[in-house]
Design an enzyme around this catalytic site. Structure first.
Site, PDB file in Angstrom:
ATOM      1  CB  CYS A   1       4.272  32.401  34.992  1.00 46.02           C
ATOM      2  SG  CYS A   1       3.312  32.962  36.385  1.00 46.02           S
TER       3      CYS A   1
ATOM      4  CD  GLU B   1      -3.764  31.482  35.950  1.00 48.45           C
ATOM      5  OE1 GLU B   1      -3.009  32.163  35.227  1.00 48.45           O
ATOM      6  OE2 GLU B   1      -4.867  31.887  36.337  1.00 48.45           O
TER       7      GLU B   1
ATOM      8  CE  LYS C   1       1.971  16.562  40.082  1.00 49.53           C
ATOM      9  NZ  LYS C   1       3.244  16.683  40.803  1.00 49.53           N
TER      10      LYS C   1
HETATM   11  P1  NAP Z   1       5.604  21.777  34.750  1.00 42.20           P
HETATM   12  O1  NAP Z   1       6.747  20.920  34.403  1.00 42.20           O
HETATM   13  O2  NAP Z   1       4.512  21.908  33.765  1.00 42.20           O
HETATM   14  O3  NAP Z   1       5.050  21.215  36.135  1.00 42.20           O
HETATM   15  C1  NAP Z   1       3.924  21.766  36.771  1.00 42.20           C
HETATM   16  C2  NAP Z   1       3.207  20.679  37.512  1.00 42.20           C
HETATM   17  O4  NAP Z   1       2.716  19.719  36.562  1.00 42.20           O
HETATM   18  C3  NAP Z   1       4.097  19.910  38.481  1.00 42.20           C
HETATM   19  O5  NAP Z   1       3.345  19.525  39.607  1.00 42.20           O
HETATM   20  C4  NAP Z   1       4.473  18.690  37.667  1.00 42.20           C
HETATM   21  O6  NAP Z   1       4.813  17.587  38.461  1.00 42.20           O
HETATM   22  C5  NAP Z   1       3.169  18.432  36.950  1.00 42.20           C
HETATM   23  N1  NAP Z   1       3.259  17.596  35.753  1.00 42.20           N
HETATM   24  C6  NAP Z   1       4.318  17.420  34.935  1.00 42.20           C
HETATM   25  N2  NAP Z   1       3.971  16.555  33.949  1.00 42.20           N
HETATM   26  C7  NAP Z   1       2.676  16.197  34.154  1.00 42.20           C
HETATM   27  C8  NAP Z   1       1.750  15.343  33.487  1.00 42.20           C
HETATM   28  N3  NAP Z   1       2.077  14.671  32.381  1.00 42.20           N
HETATM   29  N4  NAP Z   1       0.505  15.225  34.002  1.00 42.20           N
HETATM   30  C9  NAP Z   1       0.150  15.876  35.113  1.00 42.20           C
HETATM   31  N5  NAP Z   1       0.981  16.700  35.789  1.00 42.20           N
HETATM   32  C10 NAP Z   1       2.222  16.862  35.305  1.00 42.20           C
HETATM   33  O7  NAP Z   1       6.046  23.258  35.091  1.00 42.20           O
HETATM   34  P2  NAP Z   1       7.162  23.706  36.119  1.00 42.20           P
HETATM   35  O8  NAP Z   1       8.466  23.536  35.463  1.00 42.20           O
HETATM   36  O9  NAP Z   1       6.945  23.074  37.438  1.00 42.20           O
HETATM   37  O10 NAP Z   1       6.788  25.247  36.277  1.00 42.20           O
HETATM   38  C11 NAP Z   1       7.295  26.222  35.434  1.00 42.20           C
HETATM   39  C12 NAP Z   1       6.242  26.640  34.433  1.00 42.20           C
HETATM   40  O11 NAP Z   1       5.063  27.047  35.110  1.00 42.20           O
HETATM   41  C13 NAP Z   1       6.688  27.856  33.655  1.00 42.20           C
HETATM   42  O12 NAP Z   1       6.374  27.702  32.303  1.00 42.20           O
HETATM   43  C14 NAP Z   1       5.880  28.983  34.259  1.00 42.20           C
HETATM   44  O13 NAP Z   1       5.671  30.070  33.407  1.00 42.20           O
HETATM   45  C15 NAP Z   1       4.628  28.290  34.616  1.00 42.20           C
HETATM   46  N6  NAP Z   1       3.925  29.029  35.653  1.00 42.20           N
HETATM   47  C16 NAP Z   1       2.796  29.675  35.304  1.00 42.20           C
HETATM   48  C17 NAP Z   1       2.120  30.414  36.255  1.00 42.20           C
HETATM   49  C18 NAP Z   1       0.866  31.136  35.880  1.00 42.20           C
HETATM   50  O14 NAP Z   1       0.130  31.513  36.779  1.00 42.20           O
HETATM   51  N7  NAP Z   1       0.568  31.336  34.615  1.00 42.20           N
HETATM   52  C19 NAP Z   1       2.585  30.482  37.560  1.00 42.20           C
HETATM   53  C20 NAP Z   1       3.750  29.794  37.894  1.00 42.20           C
HETATM   54  C21 NAP Z   1       4.409  29.056  36.913  1.00 42.20           C
HETATM   55  P3  NAP Z   1       6.329  17.285  38.911  1.00 42.20           P
HETATM   56  O15 NAP Z   1       6.960  18.620  39.251  1.00 42.20           O
HETATM   57  O16 NAP Z   1       6.139  16.423  40.103  1.00 42.20           O
HETATM   58  O17 NAP Z   1       6.980  16.642  37.750  1.00 42.20           O
END
Ligand code: NAP
Length: 530
Positions: free
Chosen positions: A333, A299, A224
């Site tokens: 991140c 992650e 997804k």
């Molecule tokens: P996010 O809001 O958590 O979204 C990540 C993914 O989860 C997206 O596909 C999102 O879908 C999905 N999602 C959201 N709510 C969900 C739920 N209730 N159940 C299942 N899936 C759900 O994060 P983001 O804003 O896209 O990304 C930024 C964050 O990612 C930052 O905190 C960053 O640090 C972190 N990150 C971490 C790493 C690492 O390797 N540690 C790497 C990159 C990013 P939708 O987008 O379709 O809503």
């Protein structure tokens, strides 16, 4: 997330704006960019011809719309124009994707490692041969500069190449028995169906570093991608099909995130969840995995300290901190979130760093020379604004930048804040934008204490010319990745993952395989029998 009931065609405006930008390019890179950013309709035609502009989900090898016809618009964050619409899927489609992955698992997992490896290698070759098209898609839907997108394609593809090789290196063990008519073996076997949920900031690489090892181990996958960047995921899936990865081994659904997530969590057929994204959603997935006791890798978010000691080489520190902070407009991140500078070098570093930041060219990622693209959406921009306002209200100085960019949309000025302290929001939470907060410290002990004073533990950076200090501080930092005199440290051959609330498990490297394997102990007894 907004679903629309009418399918929307790709906006001619979005493609026209992208295409017209070709005229600005000048240099060898310009030639490459020209090939990519031809006239708008030609760009769409080129992507369609290569079969890469896919706008449906992939289930069991078939391209599928949402069962109720609902769609999501994918927008170019640099222009606001609609690039395409994709299905807004939910529980029904996810259930079908899980069944398809489950049914394919028995055949895919039984192939030899060498056969799986060949499919993955072919997928890698196809990604590389479509590098420019994939990079264009990444820039269009995510906004990062084209040069960074090209870098992401190479980086993302490298996971497929690496895990194609690792597929052949899944070893078991023979253990010395404690009873002489027994033999004890350890086998490693694929966990089964994997649900992979990925963010928008690396639309290709976050997928390949999950799907690469999963397929290499013999697992099948339901991916997804983020609703903001599904087109790259779909293009990569198209190439996987062309590479001979069997229908059903890799499925892609997108749309209603919580419905898709809950369906994956509730299914007893899904044996593993792998997630990259925010800590808040990661915690929900961890809790949701409990009811079916799934394996889980997370992650999550970081709060990376970047420590500049008095004995640092100033040029190396400025260059490294700039890369660690401003890559992808601060939306990674592992981006430096706090720059801790020792008092003896503070003024010199702040001046040199601010000068370098002022030189960063902001704009549409398709324009040559752009090094800072837009933020992903208005919410991201508002978060940055709130954090800058909070910091300045509490006494931080704006050294450079500090407001929305005159280009409008979601562009923000590359910003340096001086004299930040731990009372300010920006020192405690990920800003996820192009803002570098500088904080002063006096001693090495104080720097380590400040660096570790957070629930996050993903990446940290140190700049020093002292070898003993490099070792001492690297060991003392409670982080999964440490860069010493280097701001860009991610690679497919090294383990990537966090301490504390930055996550569980590791991606990339030989350790990344373990996340998709079960360990089975076999006791072969009664050897003295016939
Ligand atoms: P996010 O809001 O958590 O979204 C990540 C993914 O989860 C997206 O596909 C999102 O879908 C999905 N999602 C959201 N709510 C969900 C739920 N209730 N159940 C299942 N899936 C759900 O994060 P983001 O804003 O896209 O990304 C930024 C964050 O990612 C930052 O905190 C960053 O640090 C972190 N990150 C971490 C790493 C690492 O390797 N540690 C790497 C990159 C990013 P939708 O987008 O379709 O809503």
């Amino acid at each position: 997330m907004a679903c629309f009931s009418l399918a929307t065609q790709p906006s001619p405006m979005a493609m026209r704006r992208a295409g017209l930008l070709g005229r600005y390019f000048a240099s060898p890179f310009r030639l490459l960019c020209r090939q990519i950013s031809v006239e708008p309709q030609a760009t769409v035609d080129r992507l369609k011809e290569s079969g890469l502009l896919r706008t449906q989900g992939l289930i069991g090898g078939k391209w599928i719309d949402a069962y109720d016809g609902k769609t999501i618009q994918v927008q170019n964050p640099a222009t606001g124009d609609v690039i395409a619409s994709v299905p807004c899927m939910g529980r029904n489609e996810t259930t079908n994707a899980i069944s398809s992955a489950y049914n394919t698992f028995s055949s895919w997992s039984k192939l030899t490692a060498s056969e799986r490896s060949k499919c993955l290698r072919k997928w890698y070759d196809l990604i590389i041969s479509h590098k420019e098209d994939l990079a264009l898609l990444i820039t269009l839907e995510q906004g990062k500069p084209l040069k960074e997108s090209l870098g992401e394609v190479s980086y993302g593809a490298a996971f497929i190449e690496f895990f194609a090789e690792e597929a052949k290196r899944i070893y078991g063990d023979i253990i010395a028995p404690t009873i002489d008519d027994r033999r004890l073996f350890v086998l490693k076997q694929p966990v089964g169906v994997v649900g992979a949920i990925t963010p928008w900031n690396f639309p290709l690489a976050m997928i390949t570093r999950k799907v690469g090892p999963a397929l290499a181990c013999g697992c099948t996958v339901v991916v997804k991608p983020s609703e903001y960047t599904p087109l790259t995921a779909l293009a990569a899936a198209e190439l996987a099909l062309q590479a001979g990865i069997p229908p059903g081994a890799l499925n892609v659904v997108m749309g209603n995130a919580s419905d898709i997530g809950d369906t994956l969590l509730e299914s007893t057929q899904v044996r593993k969840i792998t997630f990259t994204g925010s800590t808040a959603v990661g915690k929900k997935l961890m809790a949701g995995s409990a009811s079916t006791v799934k394996k889980i890798s997370l992650e999550l978010g970081g709060n990376a300290p970047c420590i500049v000691f008095d004995d640092a080489d100033l040029d190396v520190a400025v260059k490294g901190s700039l890369a660690a902070k401003f890559r992808n407009s601060g939306q990674t991140c592992v981006c430096a979130n706090r720059i801790l500078v020792q008092e003896g070098i503070y003024e010199k570093f702040a001046n040199a760093f601010a000068k370098a930041v002022q030189a960063l060219q902001v704009g549409n990622g398709l324009i040559e020379g752009t090094v800072q693209g837009p933020l992903i959406n208005e919410a991201a921009l508002e978060k940055v604004e709130t954090m800058v306002q909070d910091a300045t209200a509490k006494g931080a100085d704006v050294v450079t930048g500090g407001k929305r960019h005159s280009l409008g949309m979601t562009f923000y000025e590359p910003t340096v804040l001086g004299n930040v302290n731990k009372e300010m929001l920006i020192s405690r939470q990920e800003v996820f934008g192009p803002v570098a907060p500088l904080m002063r410290f006096k001693t090495e002990e104080e720097a380590i204490q400040m660096a570790n004073d957070t629930n996050a533990g993903l990446a940290a950076y140190i700049f020093t010319t002292s070898m003993p200090r490099s070792w001492r501080v690297s060991e003392a930092l409670e982080y999964g990745l440490v860069g010493v005199n280097e701001g860009l440290i991610s690679t497919e051959v090294a383990p990537f993952g966090g301490f504390k609330q930055s996550g569980l498990g590791r991606e990339g490297s030989k350790y990344g395989m373990d996340e998709y394997l079960e360990i089975k102990y076999v006791c072969l007894g009664n050897l003295k029998g016939t």
